[in-house]
Every structure is written in structure tokens, then in C-alpha cells.
Write a protein that holds these residues in place. Sequence first.
Motif, short mmCIF file in Angstrom:
data_model
loop_
_atom_site.label_atom_id
_atom_site.label_comp_id
_atom_site.label_asym_id
_atom_site.label_seq_id
_atom_site.Cartn_x
_atom_site.Cartn_y
_atom_site.Cartn_z
N ASN A 61 2.61 -2.51 -9.28
CA ASN A 61 1.60 -1.80 -8.51
C ASN A 61 0.84 -2.86 -7.72
OD1 ASN A 61 0.13 0.69 -7.88
ND2 ASN A 61 -1.58 -0.37 -8.82
N THR B 129 -2.29 -3.82 -5.12
CA THR B 129 -3.59 -3.40 -4.59
C THR B 129 -4.08 -4.48 -3.62
OG1 THR B 129 -4.74 -4.42 -6.47
CG2 THR B 129 -4.28 -2.06 -6.61
N ASP C 150 -9.21 -0.87 0.12
CA ASP C 150 -8.97 -0.08 -1.08
C ASP C 150 -7.65 0.68 -0.93
OD1 ASP C 150 -9.38 1.04 -3.58
OD2 ASP C 150 -10.59 2.69 -2.80
N SER D 174 -3.41 0.92 -2.33
CA SER D 174 -2.45 0.52 -3.36
C SER D 174 -1.11 1.18 -3.07
CB SER D 174 -2.96 0.90 -4.75
OG SER D 174 -3.06 2.29 -4.88
#
Length: 179
Positions: free
Chosen positions: A41, A43, A57, A59
Motif C-alpha cells: 500500500n 501513501t 493525502d 493512496s
Amino acid sequence: MLNNIDLEGLEGAKAAISETPAAGIATYGVNLNWQSGVRANVTTLPMNVGGEEIPRDFSWVVDEPPALLGESKGPTPQEFLMSGVGACIMVGFVVHASIKNIEIKSLNVKVTGGLDLAGFLDLRDDAKVEMSGIQYEIHIDADASLEDLAEIERSAVDFSPNAMTVSRGIPLTGKVCPV
């Protein structure tokens, strides 16, 4: 505004960076958190432009297809690399077309590339680890001459940070930080 590009704002940014070069320094970052297998993942970290922190912000997931030990939960690292190069060329194309007062009706950038997995797997000395190349095609509908479009393409590629980073190469440094 042309092609939704704020040309006045662009000129203001160019003037500010010309006057104070530090205003044009941008830093970026991402954090990859391993999930399972070959999936992570990703970000975004805060971006900094000219000393001003800009929150980011976003991801996404990076994964491989089952044939490459993944679960196809997201695009591959190579697909993300190619999307970054293609998007950067696209941004440059739209900006340079707008500067030349050319309205874009439609624009599509197709990016392809390949690699020899034997390089990644260290199976042959002659197999390269890096991709064998990245190719792009810019499909454009605009009322402009082929000469103008070719000039815009040259500028879009020659002043694309991502395209130049890939084509010219940059140092890669790092370290392991045990926790």
C-alpha cells in the motif's frame, strides 16, 4: 484560461522562480507499506514547493499479476513508472499547447515498455534488469499544424522531469533501517 491552464498563474510562477530560484525547488515522497506477497500500500508524503509544505493525502496499491507471484490487486511498479512518465509528458503537452494558444479537443498519451524477467531473476548475465525502453504515442485532436504539434511534443518531452529522469538516469541511494 485555455485547456483549463491558468496562463497568468504560470507567468507569475515563472517570474517568482526567476527572481528567487529556491521558490522552484520541489520535493516529493511516498511511503510503501508491505501488505503480503508482492503487494504494498502506497501513501503520499507531504510535498514541499519553495519551502511551503503541501499536504498530500493519496493512496494506492502496487501488486503483480499471479504469473509474477501477485494477486493483481493493483498496477505493477512498471505500470506506475510508465504512468508517471506519460502523465508528465501529458502535462507538458497541455501547458505548451496552451502557451501557443492551441485549444485541445482531446488528448491521449499511450505508454508501453517491456523487460526481460531473467534479469530480475538473475538467470543470465546478458539479461538486463532495467526495462528495455519506454515508448509513447501522443494522440491529439487540435486545430494545429503538424509542425506546431511536433514542436509542442519536443518541449513536452525535453522539459518533462519524469521523462528526463528516466532517459538520462539519476543517482539512486538508500539504506536499510532496522526497527
